[in-house]
Design a protein around this motif. Structure first.
Motif, PDB file in Angstrom:
ATOM      1  N   VAL A  24     -45.677 -56.237 -32.618  1.00 28.26           N
ATOM      2  CA  VAL A  24     -47.006 -56.819 -32.792  1.00 28.26           C
ATOM      3  C   VAL A  24     -47.548 -57.185 -31.416  1.00 28.26           C
ATOM      4  CG1 VAL A  24     -48.299 -58.808 -33.675  1.00 28.26           C
ATOM      5  CG2 VAL A  24     -46.608 -57.682 -35.131  1.00 28.26           C
ATOM      6  N   GLY A  25     -48.794 -56.850 -31.170  1.00 24.28           N
ATOM      7  CA  GLY A  25     -49.406 -57.211 -29.903  1.00 24.28           C
ATOM      8  C   GLY A  25     -49.470 -58.718 -29.738  1.00 24.28           C
ATOM      9  N   SER A  26     -49.050 -59.205 -28.578  1.00 20.41           N
ATOM     10  CA  SER A  26     -49.091 -60.633 -28.286  1.00 20.41           C
ATOM     11  C   SER A  26     -50.150 -60.966 -27.231  1.00 20.41           C
ATOM     12  CB  SER A  26     -47.716 -61.102 -27.797  1.00 20.41           C
ATOM     13  OG  SER A  26     -47.688 -62.491 -27.576  1.00 20.41           O
ATOM     14  N   TRP A  27     -50.549 -59.955 -26.461  1.00 14.26           N
ATOM     15  CA  TRP A  27     -51.564 -60.117 -25.422  1.00 14.26           C
ATOM     16  C   TRP A  27     -52.094 -58.737 -25.066  1.00 14.26           C
ATOM     17  CZ3 TRP A  27     -52.044 -57.999 -20.572  1.00 14.26           C
ATOM     18  CH2 TRP A  27     -52.978 -58.570 -19.719  1.00 14.26           C
ATOM     19  N   THR A  28     -53.372 -58.681 -24.730  1.00 16.01           N
ATOM     20  CA  THR A  28     -53.941 -57.411 -24.269  1.00 16.01           C
ATOM     21  C   THR A  28     -55.060 -57.684 -23.286  1.00 16.01           C
ATOM     22  OG1 THR A  28     -54.697 -55.226 -25.028  1.00 16.01           O
ATOM     23  CG2 THR A  28     -55.763 -57.133 -26.014  1.00 16.01           C
ATOM     24  N   ILE A  77     -50.588 -63.210 -14.341  1.00 15.07           N
ATOM     25  CA  ILE A  77     -50.237 -64.344 -15.192  1.00 15.07           C
ATOM     26  C   ILE A  77     -51.032 -64.239 -16.484  1.00 15.07           C
ATOM     27  CG2 ILE A  77     -50.261 -66.860 -15.394  1.00 15.07           C
ATOM     28  CD1 ILE A  77     -49.921 -66.919 -12.329  1.00 15.07           C
ATOM     29  N   LEU A  78     -50.361 -64.379 -17.616  1.00 19.11           N
ATOM     30  CA  LEU A  78     -51.008 -64.224 -18.911  1.00 19.11           C
ATOM     31  C   LEU A  78     -50.423 -65.189 -19.922  1.00 19.11           C
ATOM     32  CD1 LEU A  78     -49.079 -61.624 -20.697  1.00 19.11           C
ATOM     33  CD2 LEU A  78     -49.432 -61.075 -18.303  1.00 19.11           C
ATOM     34  N   ARG A  79     -51.216 -65.486 -20.950  1.00 21.91           N
ATOM     35  CA  ARG A  79     -50.776 -66.369 -22.037  1.00 21.91           C
ATOM     36  C   ARG A  79     -50.618 -65.546 -23.317  1.00 21.91           C
ATOM     37  NH1 ARG A  79     -51.111 -71.810 -23.518  1.00 21.91           N
ATOM     38  NH2 ARG A  79     -50.525 -72.142 -21.340  1.00 21.91           N
ATOM     39  N   PRO A  80     -49.380 -65.326 -23.768  1.00 20.92           N
ATOM     40  CA  PRO A  80     -49.169 -64.603 -25.025  1.00 20.92           C
ATOM     41  C   PRO A  80     -49.742 -65.383 -26.206  1.00 20.92           C
ATOM     42  CG  PRO A  80     -47.139 -64.777 -23.740  1.00 20.92           C
ATOM     43  CD  PRO A  80     -48.114 -65.720 -23.132  1.00 20.92           C
ATOM     44  N   HIS A  81     -50.078 -64.676 -27.265  1.00 26.16           N
ATOM     45  CA  HIS A  81     -50.624 -65.311 -28.462  1.00 26.16           C
ATOM     46  C   HIS A  81     -49.699 -65.207 -29.666  1.00 26.16           C
ATOM     47  CE1 HIS A  81     -55.140 -65.430 -27.144  1.00 26.16           C
ATOM     48  NE2 HIS A  81     -54.401 -66.369 -26.572  1.00 26.16           N
ATOM     49  N   MET A  82     -48.478 -64.718 -29.442  1.00 26.97           N
ATOM     50  CA  MET A  82     -47.479 -64.688 -30.507  1.00 26.97           C
ATOM     51  C   MET A  82     -46.101 -64.733 -29.882  1.00 26.97           C
ATOM     52  SD  MET A  82     -46.709 -64.848 -33.595  1.00 26.97           S
ATOM     53  CE  MET A  82     -48.401 -64.827 -34.204  1.00 26.97           C
ATOM     54  N   GLU A  83     -45.215 -65.477 -30.495  1.00 26.91           N
ATOM     55  CA  GLU A  83     -43.872 -65.618 -29.942  1.00 26.91           C
ATOM     56  C   GLU A  83     -42.929 -64.563 -30.502  1.00 26.91           C
ATOM     57  OE1 GLU A  83     -42.444 -69.067 -33.085  1.00 26.91           O
ATOM     58  OE2 GLU A  83     -43.320 -69.627 -31.147  1.00 26.91           O
ATOM     59  N   GLY A  84     -41.849 -64.344 -29.796  1.00 32.40           N
ATOM     60  CA  GLY A  84     -40.830 -63.389 -30.220  1.00 32.40           C
ATOM     61  C   GLY A  84     -39.667 -63.437 -29.249  1.00 32.40           C
ATOM     62  N   ARG A 124     -50.972 -54.305 -22.140  1.00 29.15           N
ATOM     63  CA  ARG A 124     -50.389 -54.800 -23.398  1.00 29.15           C
ATOM     64  C   ARG A 124     -49.064 -55.511 -23.162  1.00 29.15           C
ATOM     65  NH1 ARG A 124     -51.402 -50.074 -28.039  1.00 29.15           N
ATOM     66  NH2 ARG A 124     -53.626 -49.806 -27.563  1.00 29.15           N
ATOM     67  N   LEU A 125     -48.849 -56.546 -23.926  1.00 32.04           N
ATOM     68  CA  LEU A 125     -47.535 -57.165 -24.068  1.00 32.04           C
ATOM     69  C   LEU A 125     -47.293 -57.323 -25.563  1.00 32.04           C
ATOM     70  CD1 LEU A 125     -45.905 -60.050 -22.121  1.00 32.04           C
ATOM     71  CD2 LEU A 125     -45.881 -60.093 -24.606  1.00 32.04           C
ATOM     72  N   GLU A 126     -46.190 -56.769 -26.036  1.00 32.24           N
ATOM     73  CA  GLU A 126     -45.887 -56.792 -27.470  1.00 32.24           C
ATOM     74  C   GLU A 126     -44.546 -57.470 -27.711  1.00 32.24           C
ATOM     75  OE1 GLU A 126     -48.227 -52.547 -28.208  1.00 32.24           O
ATOM     76  OE2 GLU A 126     -46.051 -52.644 -28.462  1.00 32.24           O
ATOM     77  N   VAL A 127     -44.406 -58.068 -28.887  1.00 31.09           N
ATOM     78  CA  VAL A 127     -43.173 -58.761 -29.255  1.00 31.09           C
ATOM     79  C   VAL A 127     -42.742 -58.321 -30.644  1.00 31.09           C
ATOM     80  CG1 VAL A 127     -43.750 -60.786 -27.859  1.00 31.09           C
ATOM     81  CG2 VAL A 127     -44.389 -60.742 -30.288  1.00 31.09           C
ATOM     82  N   VAL A 128     -41.493 -58.629 -30.959  1.00 26.89           N
ATOM     83  CA  VAL A 128     -41.001 -58.509 -32.334  1.00 26.89           C
ATOM     84  C   VAL A 128     -40.973 -59.931 -32.892  1.00 26.89           C
ATOM     85  CG1 VAL A 128     -39.125 -57.786 -33.837  1.00 26.89           C
ATOM     86  CG2 VAL A 128     -39.638 -56.467 -31.769  1.00 26.89           C
TER      87      VAL A 128
END
Length: 410
Positions: A39-43, A67-74, A197-201
């Motif tokens: 799932v995308g956490s930041w774009t 430097i970026l702030r993710p919007h979902m943890e994983g 993109r930064l994605e997490v599970v």
């Protein structure tokens, strides 16, 4: 023998046609009901380089800290790098990720190497993107992350995202990806380079992501620098609160000065042209919020409302063809701002009436009603105005996020 083979081919073709008629051709489009592992956490939506400055001059033998702030943890993450608008192959000698500290400093205990196809270095051809290998790394939605990129060879004019509302740091010569302190990072800019993109599970309670598509208001212009106070940030905070019934990541696909129809050089490709790349191809996408069009009627007062509506319809159709719902945000006031015209205001009112009443969108978010002055509805309410009478301030961005009714996502 020839007749026998011909007969077999005919039988096979009839069987294939029957199968296709019964089940349809296999679809390669996304389906919002399917759940992705990633799932995308930041774009960040990428753009062509400017005519001057760092994006035009490029880099060589330097380290860039984003430097970026993710919007979902994983607990597991991966990134994607883009060379879509580059003029040369992009050579990355080393890429690392760590939890951010003050300025360009990092938490050295969290520092970790990112690899590509099990190799430290990667070269991305002109016009292409490259995913990293997945790594075990705890991504937290209330912590900034620093991605350090060392480019050893000349990049030429670079792929970037301007107006990041976040300071990015550039080093003196050399590989400083593993530096704990920020002494080597001697220059800075408000822009992200290459990382899109930064994605997490995430855990199983996460539904997926909703993507915000728009221009400078979506991008968060005039919000407090380095404070993560774009309206998408505030919305993500709500989505990740413990008492919400809907848990989704919020991905910001805004570009400053972007247009629905005729986006000029330096303002990103127009919304429809970049829809697939920036929005519909996002991993885990479950919905789109479209909030764009104010720049079209400001820069082109000769546009009537139907021209803007027709482009919105095109975006709605393309999104629905992917099985993804799309929600419309009404266009916010702009009286007393630069380029205000009575013709543009008339167009804005007509477009907003269509957004509210046409039923074309799967849901409506009335940003105009939330931010306007009840006594002067063609103006911003002063407490939400950044001062240019076009963009919200931090309070205005929070109000936009609070206006979103999560029930529309169900």
């Amino acid at each position: 023998m020839t007749r026998i083979l011909t007969g077999i081919v005919i039988v096979l073709m009839i069987g294939l046609i029957s199968l296709v008629s019964a089940k349809g051709w296999p679809s390669t489009t996304k389906n919002a009901s399917e759940k992705s592992e990633w799932v995308g956490s930041w774009t960040a939506s990428m753009q062509a380089p400017a005519k001057d400055g760092n994006s035009h001059e490029g880099f060589k033998d330097q380290t860039i800290r984003l430097i970026l702030r993710p919007h979902m943890e994983g607990e597991k993450m991966r990134i994607r790098l883009s060379n879509e608008f580059g003029s040369l192959p992009l050579s990355m000698k080393e890429v690392r990720v760590a939890i951010s500290k003050e300025g360009a400093s990092i938490d050295k205990e969290t520092d970790k190497l990112i690899t590509f196809n099990d190799k430290e270095a990667v070269t991305i051809p002109q016009g292409e993107t490259q995913y990293s290998d997945p790594i075990d790394f705890p991504v937290n939605a209330d912590q900034n992350i620093t991605v350090s990129l060392y480019v050893d060879r000349e990049t030429g004019p670079t792929t970037w995202h301007q107006r990041s509302n976040q300071t990015v740091y550039m080093s003196e010569k050399g590989n400083h990806t593993g530096d704990e302190k920020d002494a080597a990072f001697t220059s800075k800019e408000e822009a992200w380079f290459w990382l899109d993109r930064l994605e997490v599970v995430p855990d199983e309670s996460v539904e997926g992501s909703v993507v915000v598509m728009g221009s400078s208001i979506a991008n968060g212009n005039y919000s407090t620098l380095n404070a993560n106070r774009r309206w998408s940030d505030y919305l993500a905070n709500r989505m990740n609160s413990e008492n919400t019934e809907v848990r989704m990541s919020v991905l910001n696909a805004g570009i400053s000065a972007n247009h629905l129809i005729n986006s000029e050089e330096g303002k990103g490709q127009n919304a429809f042209a970049r829809l697939e790349r920036d929005v519909l191809s996002q991993e885990g996408i479950k919905g789109v919020i479209l909030h764009e069009g104010i720049n079209d009627l400001r820069h082109y007062p000769e546009y009537d409302s139907q021209k803007i509506i027709d482009r919105m319809k095109k975006i709605i159709t393309a999104t629905h063809e992917q099985g993804i719902p799309i929600y419309g945000g009404t266009l916010t006031p702009f009286k007393d701002s630069s380029m205000f015209t009575k013709e543009g205001e008339k167009t804005r009112q007509e477009v907003n009436e269509w957004i509210r009443t046409s039923g074309e969108f799967d849901g409506v978010i009335d940003f105009d009603k939330a931010l306007r002055d009840p006594d002067n509805p063609d103006k911003f309410l002063s407490k939400f105005d950044s001062g240019d009478h076009l963009h919200p301030n931090d309070k205005g961005y929070k109000k936009m996020a609070d206006t979103v009714d999560f029930s529309i996502f169900k």
